[in-house]
Motif scaffolding. Structure first.
Motif, short mmCIF file in Angstrom:
data_model
loop_
_atom_site.label_atom_id
_atom_site.label_comp_id
_atom_site.label_asym_id
_atom_site.label_seq_id
_atom_site.Cartn_x
_atom_site.Cartn_y
_atom_site.Cartn_z
N HIS A 108 20.53 -47.47 -20.59
CA HIS A 108 20.79 -47.74 -19.17
C HIS A 108 21.72 -48.93 -19.02
O HIS A 108 21.55 -49.97 -19.68
CB HIS A 108 19.47 -48.03 -18.45
N ASP A 109 22.70 -48.80 -18.15
CA ASP A 109 23.66 -49.87 -17.92
C ASP A 109 22.97 -51.12 -17.36
O ASP A 109 22.17 -51.03 -16.42
CB ASP A 109 24.72 -49.43 -16.91
N ALA A 110 23.32 -52.27 -17.89
CA ALA A 110 22.76 -53.53 -17.39
C ALA A 110 23.11 -53.76 -15.93
O ALA A 110 22.36 -54.40 -15.19
CB ALA A 110 23.28 -54.70 -18.23
N ALA A 111 24.25 -53.22 -15.49
CA ALA A 111 24.73 -53.44 -14.13
C ALA A 111 24.29 -52.33 -13.17
O ALA A 111 24.93 -52.11 -12.14
CB ALA A 111 26.24 -53.58 -14.11
N THR A 167 23.25 -43.50 -15.42
CA THR A 167 22.28 -43.78 -16.48
C THR A 167 20.93 -43.99 -15.79
O THR A 167 20.89 -44.24 -14.58
CB THR A 167 22.66 -45.04 -17.30
N PRO A 168 19.81 -43.85 -16.52
CA PRO A 168 19.70 -43.70 -17.96
C PRO A 168 20.22 -42.36 -18.49
O PRO A 168 20.21 -41.37 -17.77
CB PRO A 168 18.18 -43.82 -18.23
N GLN A 169 20.61 -42.41 -19.77
CA GLN A 169 20.92 -41.21 -20.53
C GLN A 169 19.91 -41.16 -21.66
O GLN A 169 19.75 -42.12 -22.41
CB GLN A 169 22.36 -41.27 -21.03
N MET A 170 19.20 -40.04 -21.76
CA MET A 170 17.97 -39.97 -22.56
C MET A 170 18.10 -38.93 -23.67
O MET A 170 18.29 -37.74 -23.41
CB MET A 170 16.82 -39.63 -21.61
N PHE A 171 17.98 -39.39 -24.91
CA PHE A 171 18.09 -38.51 -26.07
C PHE A 171 17.11 -38.93 -27.16
O PHE A 171 16.64 -40.07 -27.17
CB PHE A 171 19.53 -38.55 -26.62
N ARG A 172 16.83 -37.99 -28.08
CA ARG A 172 15.96 -38.30 -29.21
C ARG A 172 16.62 -39.37 -30.08
O ARG A 172 17.84 -39.36 -30.29
CB ARG A 172 15.69 -37.05 -30.05
N VAL A 207 20.42 -34.13 -14.66
CA VAL A 207 19.26 -34.28 -13.80
C VAL A 207 19.71 -35.03 -12.56
O VAL A 207 20.15 -36.18 -12.65
CB VAL A 207 18.13 -35.06 -14.52
N GLU A 208 19.60 -34.40 -11.40
CA GLU A 208 20.14 -35.03 -10.20
C GLU A 208 19.36 -36.27 -9.82
O GLU A 208 18.13 -36.26 -9.75
CB GLU A 208 20.15 -34.03 -9.03
N GLY A 209 20.11 -37.34 -9.57
CA GLY A 209 19.52 -38.61 -9.17
C GLY A 209 20.16 -39.14 -7.91
O GLY A 209 21.16 -38.60 -7.42
N SER A 210 19.62 -40.22 -7.40
CA SER A 210 20.10 -40.81 -6.15
C SER A 210 21.40 -41.57 -6.34
O SER A 210 21.54 -42.33 -7.31
CB SER A 210 19.04 -41.76 -5.59
N PRO A 211 22.35 -41.42 -5.41
CA PRO A 211 23.59 -42.22 -5.46
C PRO A 211 23.33 -43.71 -5.31
O PRO A 211 24.22 -44.52 -5.58
CB PRO A 211 24.40 -41.67 -4.28
N ALA A 212 22.12 -44.09 -4.88
CA ALA A 212 21.79 -45.52 -4.78
C ALA A 212 21.77 -46.18 -6.15
O ALA A 212 21.82 -47.41 -6.25
CB ALA A 212 20.44 -45.70 -4.09
N ASN A 213 21.71 -45.39 -7.21
CA ASN A 213 21.73 -45.91 -8.58
C ASN A 213 23.16 -46.27 -8.96
O ASN A 213 23.74 -45.75 -9.89
CB ASN A 213 21.15 -44.85 -9.52
N LEU A 214 23.74 -47.19 -8.20
CA LEU A 214 25.14 -47.54 -8.38
C LEU A 214 25.33 -48.53 -9.52
O LEU A 214 24.43 -49.28 -9.86
CB LEU A 214 25.73 -48.12 -7.09
#
Length: 235
Positions: A108-111, A167-172, A207-214
């Motif tokens: 996940h991006d720090a920003a 992000t997050p981007q989730m992988f094994r 996976v659709e997420g909220s645009p608020a996750n800027l």
């Protein structure tokens, strides 16, 4: 007896954020009473489903030690690299003796301090049995234009099927390490983990997420993030 996989968060936070024009990296700017990075880390610290975190900071970082971070779960701090992909790899390597091959890693991006608990839960629930993994994203809503060398419209781009990657981007864990190492060996500076997985022949799930996750990249983004946090839209 098999056990359920753990979930680990990796936060690359070694960037300098030159576009902000601030006196410090953007992850250390003040936001709603804390720093951007403190808000971001708190998302994963408070989640009961996240086992631990690894954060990658710059080698000459003067600000991280000033933060007030309380965590009841492992929080590893490692040196980042020149590019985001190098920081992610350093954090993944730091988890080598803690994360199992089948554990999930969420980069996940720090920003991006406005990830909601709801979106995080949706990502975990949607991907936990997925053979590849995936990322939060949102369908493109705006009309897209391709510019020519003179800054004029050369083409209107069909937005059908286009998504904005979050992000997050989730992988094994093992699959992600292999994909990131392969990209590095090829000299490719991938800008997100999904790109590395794609290069390795995988098709990450959206996976659709909220645009608020800027992602904060400008002073205007900082003000918008404070608005979202103030409205309680991210918890």
């Amino acid at each position: 007896m098999s056990t359920s996989p753990d979930f680990w968060a990796v936060i690359p936070a070694a960037g300098v954020g030159r576009r902000m024009g601030a006196d410090r990296p953007k992850q250390y700017l003040a936001l709603a009473g804390r720093t951007v990075l403190e808000h971001t880390l708190e998302i994963f610290i408070r989640s009961p489903r996240i086992t631990g975190l690894a954060v990658a900071i710059g080698g000459e970082d003067e600000y991280y030690r000033e933060l007030t971070i309380r965590s009841d779960k492992p929080l590893l701090v490692v040196h980042g690299g020149e590019e985001r992909c190098h920081s992610v790899l350093n954090a993944l390597r730091a988890l080598k003796h803690q994360a199992a091959d089948d554990d999930w890693v969420l980069v996940h991006d720090a920003a991006r301090p406005c990830l909601s608990d709801e979106d995080l839960t949706r990502l975990l629930d949607t991907l936990r049995d997925d053979p590849v993994g995936g990322l939060l994203a949102a369908p493109v809503a705006d009309t897209l234009k391709r510019a020519d060398a003179e800054g004029r419209v050369a083409q209107t781009v069909d937005r059908a099927g286009l998504w904005r990657a979050f992000t997050p981007q989730m992988f094994r864990y093992a699959m992600l390490v292999e994909a990131m190492e392969s990209a590095r060996q090829q000299g490719l500076l991938v800008t997100d983990e999904a790109s590395a997985m794609e290069l390795a022949g995988h098709a990450p799930r959206l996976v659709e997420g909220s645009p608020a996750n800027l992602k904060i990249t400008s002073p205007a983004d900082l003000a918008l993030a404070e608005f979202f946090l103030g409205r309680g839209q991210v918890s």
